[in-house]
Write an enzyme that holds these catalytic residues in place. Structure first.
Site, mmCIF file in Angstrom:
data_model
loop_
_atom_site.group_PDB
_atom_site.id
_atom_site.type_symbol
_atom_site.label_atom_id
_atom_site.label_comp_id
_atom_site.label_asym_id
_atom_site.label_seq_id
_atom_site.Cartn_x
_atom_site.Cartn_y
_atom_site.Cartn_z
ATOM 1 N N ASP A 180 -5.524 -9.283 -4.045
ATOM 2 C CA ASP A 180 -5.149 -8.521 -5.222
ATOM 3 C C ASP A 180 -4.747 -9.512 -6.306
ATOM 4 O O ASP A 180 -3.950 -10.427 -6.051
ATOM 5 C CB ASP A 180 -3.950 -7.620 -4.877
ATOM 6 C CG ASP A 180 -4.147 -6.199 -5.355
ATOM 7 O OD1 ASP A 180 -4.380 -6.039 -6.572
ATOM 8 O OD2 ASP A 180 -4.084 -5.271 -4.531
ATOM 9 N N GLU A 196 -9.943 -2.956 -11.593
ATOM 10 C CA GLU A 196 -9.331 -1.639 -11.497
ATOM 11 C C GLU A 196 -8.659 -1.358 -12.814
ATOM 12 O O GLU A 196 -8.185 -2.285 -13.485
ATOM 13 C CB GLU A 196 -8.285 -1.619 -10.379
ATOM 14 C CG GLU A 196 -7.679 -0.235 -10.144
ATOM 15 C CD GLU A 196 -6.213 -0.110 -10.513
ATOM 16 O OE1 GLU A 196 -5.573 0.846 -10.064
ATOM 17 O OE2 GLU A 196 -5.699 -0.967 -11.269
ATOM 18 N N HIS A 198 -3.827 3.102 -1.957
ATOM 19 C CA HIS A 198 -2.357 3.107 -1.856
ATOM 20 C C HIS A 198 -1.658 3.832 -3.009
ATOM 21 O O HIS A 198 -0.445 3.940 -3.011
ATOM 22 C CB HIS A 198 -1.870 1.661 -1.771
ATOM 23 C CG HIS A 198 -2.111 0.920 -3.060
ATOM 24 N ND1 HIS A 198 -3.378 0.630 -3.519
ATOM 25 C CD2 HIS A 198 -1.262 0.470 -4.013
ATOM 26 C CE1 HIS A 198 -3.296 0.012 -4.688
ATOM 27 N NE2 HIS A 198 -2.020 -0.099 -5.008
ATOM 28 N N ASP A 199 -2.407 4.283 -4.004
ATOM 29 C CA ASP A 199 -1.813 4.963 -5.166
ATOM 30 C C ASP A 199 -2.038 6.471 -5.180
ATOM 31 O O ASP A 199 -1.491 7.157 -6.048
ATOM 32 C CB ASP A 199 -2.427 4.421 -6.467
ATOM 33 C CG ASP A 199 -1.960 3.023 -6.795
ATOM 34 O OD1 ASP A 199 -0.885 2.621 -6.339
ATOM 35 O OD2 ASP A 199 -2.696 2.338 -7.541
ATOM 36 N N ASP A 223 -6.016 -5.878 -10.586
ATOM 37 C CA ASP A 223 -5.110 -4.795 -10.934
ATOM 38 C C ASP A 223 -5.095 -4.529 -12.446
ATOM 39 O O ASP A 223 -4.965 -5.461 -13.234
ATOM 40 C CB ASP A 223 -3.697 -5.205 -10.477
ATOM 41 C CG ASP A 223 -2.716 -4.063 -10.512
ATOM 42 O OD1 ASP A 223 -2.926 -3.080 -9.783
ATOM 43 O OD2 ASP A 223 -1.726 -4.139 -11.262
HETATM 44 O O1 TEU Z 1 -2.249 0.906 -10.438
HETATM 45 C C1 TEU Z 1 -2.789 1.115 -11.718
HETATM 46 C C2 TEU Z 1 -2.836 2.464 -12.172
HETATM 47 O O2 TEU Z 1 -3.753 2.846 -12.831
HETATM 48 C C3 TEU Z 1 -1.650 3.293 -11.940
HETATM 49 O O3 TEU Z 1 -1.395 3.931 -13.123
HETATM 50 C C4 TEU Z 1 -1.957 4.314 -10.981
HETATM 51 O O4 TEU Z 1 -2.733 5.233 -11.645
HETATM 52 C C5 TEU Z 1 -0.675 4.917 -10.560
HETATM 53 O O5 TEU Z 1 -0.289 4.262 -9.377
HETATM 54 C C6 TEU Z 1 -0.809 6.367 -10.364
HETATM 55 O O6 TEU Z 1 0.370 6.912 -9.975
HETATM 56 C C7 TEU Z 1 -2.077 -0.423 -10.096
HETATM 57 C C8 TEU Z 1 -1.647 -0.539 -8.665
HETATM 58 O O7 TEU Z 1 -2.673 -0.087 -7.841
HETATM 59 C C9 TEU Z 1 -0.358 0.184 -8.487
HETATM 60 O O8 TEU Z 1 0.060 0.203 -7.151
HETATM 61 C C10 TEU Z 1 0.676 -0.506 -9.352
HETATM 62 O O9 TEU Z 1 1.872 0.214 -9.312
HETATM 63 C C11 TEU Z 1 0.209 -0.630 -10.794
HETATM 64 O O10 TEU Z 1 -1.132 -1.062 -10.919
HETATM 65 C C12 TEU Z 1 1.053 -1.655 -11.514
HETATM 66 O O11 TEU Z 1 0.759 -2.929 -11.048
#
Ligand code: TEU
Ligand code: CA
Length: 549
Positions: free
Chosen positions: A101, A257, A330-331, A202
């Protein structure tokens, strides 16, 4: 890497490991690198060949490692650099690649750069971040952060505000500063020289800011994300530079992403001739059920919308770039809970969704635990939640005097902790994840849903998944054949074809709890794969999936 004949990553099957929740090896309740090493036979048994490892760098864990305080160090809770090197070597020995990442839109506020930066206006690191004067006694503009209130935080020491699109502990790095970019490239080379096979980047869509920092006329987060935060004026210049300086020099894969990369601008990032990135994780599907106020403002989504979005993305990319296909990470909530039926038809619908991932055009990415049909979790107490987004949401609801029960309901379907509970390995205490107290509670359904039980049962989701990965690998048409949605207007069935040369397969998916009649005009050959033993020629049973010649 672009313009390369042998694009191995188009044939890869990705598997995402969220290290904190994968396997704890020393009883401190936190998954670690040794734990992953100990499970390497399992990983190899899945038939996946590209691992995306979530952040394992040093971090105060305000956002579980997405707030990095040292990009060159492994966080001691995950192990050591020696463990990391061993993991990489052991994966490579089995023909499995690994991408890291890369979190460089922001760092932690505990990174040495930020600690220096906040000291004084003339500190050499001041320009590593965005510092601005306030306006009318408030922040420089009205932007909202993703996770907590204003996107600006006041710092008394120098009487200025710094920008943080995520939490206050995640200050945004200033990509306008060439020294910052060179630091990032140097760090990327460090990991690539170790032999890692690329990066998942990210929120890469956010790195170029609109420096006017204009107020947004609409206060909602999503409006701001699409119109003010993402796809800034220098984004492609930065990515081209990164590609030229770093990426092009290695045989690697990159997956960007970020919110705001719509199908209309996707090719600007991943077009074959662009020399920027290889793939993106498109978030449109993940945001489809968001109402105007975001994810906790859920709206119903129909099958028609789902199919249209996926088809539009496929068509927008065509063969001018390459897609990535995923249904959870994970999100976002567990795919079987979100797109399937995690009750009566958990097994059938989990198999159907895995079939979808492995028969679509694009490189599939499977999130850990979804190969055994792990589900969302419903903690009854707010105290059991760990995610900063969820905790801040509860706080906000409380501050506004709104309904906390409704908030808990929303978190049960939308919250990120749904996918962050420990992997359920067996039915011993803590599901075999840890001998201690896990950092987040295990889903109580682990006694029935776990790897050991699935391994013993030949009809399990896990065995089906292994068959499907082998099936995809042995069918070139599934890797790069054309995709056509044959019944875009059907409310429950998703039927598409994949075709290359004189090979053609049909994929039939029943996204419903009811039997569905198979359109009579479809001329189907043999059933090559299905989640039911017996297949009726006239109809599909609830959540039945079939791949036919
Ligand atoms: O997530 C990016 C992102 O687009 C977030 O807004 C995501 O949509 C959010 O988690 C939704 O609830 C990345 C990572 O995957 C995330 O885990 C991090 O918290 C975030 O960036 C900040 O680094
Ligand atoms: Ca541990």
């Amino acid at each position: 890497m672009q313009n390369q004949e042998n694009q191995w990553w188009k044939k890869s099957i990705m598997y995402q490991i969220y290290p904190r929740s994968f396997q704890d090896s020393n009883g401190d309740g936190i998954g670690d690198l040794r734990g992953i090493i100990n499970r390497i036979d399992y990983i190899a048994s899945l038939g996946v060949d590209l691992i995306w490892l979530g952040p394992v760098y040093e971090s105060p864990n305000d956002d579980n490692g997405y707030d990095i305080s040292d990009y060159y160090k492994i966080h001691p809770e995950f192990g050591t650099m020696v463990d990391f090197d061993e993991l990489l070597e052991k994966l490579h020995a089995r023909g499995i690649k690994l991408i890291m990442d890369l979190v460089v839109n922001h760092s932690s506020d505990e990174h040495a750069w930020f600690e220096e930066s906040r000291k004084s206006k003339d500190n050499p690191y001041r320009d590593y971040y965005y510092w601005r004067d306030g306006k009318n006694g408030g922040p420089p503009n009205n932007w909202t952060s993703f996770f907590e209130g204003s996107a600006w935080k006041y710092d008394e020491q120098t009487d200025q505000y710094y920008l943080h699109l995520f939490t206050t502990k995640q200050p945004d790095l200033n990509w306008e500063n060439p020294v910052v970019r060179e630091e990032i490239y140097k760090m990327m080379r460090f990991w690539l020289d170790k032999g890692v096979d690329g990066f998942r980047m990210d929120v890469i869509s956010l790195i170029s800011k609109r420096l006017e920092f204009e107020d947004s006329p609409v206060e909602t987060l999503m409006h701001q994300v699409y119109n003010y935060f993402s796809n800034g004026p220098r984004i492609h210049e930065f990515l081209k530079e990164m590609n030229r300086e770093v990426l092009s020099k290695y045989d690697i894969v990159t997956v960007g992403e970020g919110p705001g990369i719509t199908k209309n601008v996707a090719l600007d990032y991943i077009g074959k001739d662009r020399n920027e990135l290889d793939m993106i994780f498109q978030l449109d599907l993940m945001f489809l059920d968001n109402g105007p106020s975001g994810k906790f403002d859920r709206r119903p989504v129909s099958m028609l919308e789902f199919k249209k979005l996926m088809t539009d993305w496929n068509n927008a990319i065509g063969d001018r770039g390459w897609n990535n296909i995923f249904l959870d990470n994970h999100d976002f909530p567990r795919m079987v809970s979100r797109f399937g039926n995690d009750g009566k038809y958990r097994i059938e619908s989990a198999k159907l969704l895995l079939t979808y991932l492995l028969t679509m055009r694009g490189t599939p990415c499977i999130y850990q635990g979804s190969e055994i049909g792990m589900t969302n979790v419903k903690f009854t107490s707010e105290d059991d939640y760990r995610d900063v987004e969820t905790i801040n949401y509860f706080e906000q609801v409380r501050a506004e005097g709104k309904d906390l029960n409704h908030a808990l309901d929303m978190v049960h379907t939308q919250g990120r902790d749904n996918v962050r509970t420990p992997i359920q390995w067996d039915n011993s205490q803590q599901g075999g994840f840890s001998e201690g107290q896990p950092w987040i509670k295990i889903n109580p359904n682990y006694t029935g849903i776990n790897v050991e039980a699935a391994d013993k049962d030949k009809t399990s989701i896990l065995h089906f998944f292994r068959k499907m990965t082998a099936f995809r690998k042995s069918n070139v048409v599934l890797q790069d054949g054309d995709y056509v949605d044959l019944y875009p207007d059907h409310e429950a069935l998703y039927i598409f074809s994949r075709e290359a040369g004189n090979e053609k397969v049909y994929v039939l998916l029943n996204f419903s709890d009811d039997d569905q009649v198979i359109p009579a005009e479809l001329k189907l050959g043999d059933v090559l794969m299905s989640n039911y033993e017996d297949n009726d020629v006239l109809k599909l049973l609830p959540w039945e999936c079939r791949v036919c010649s």
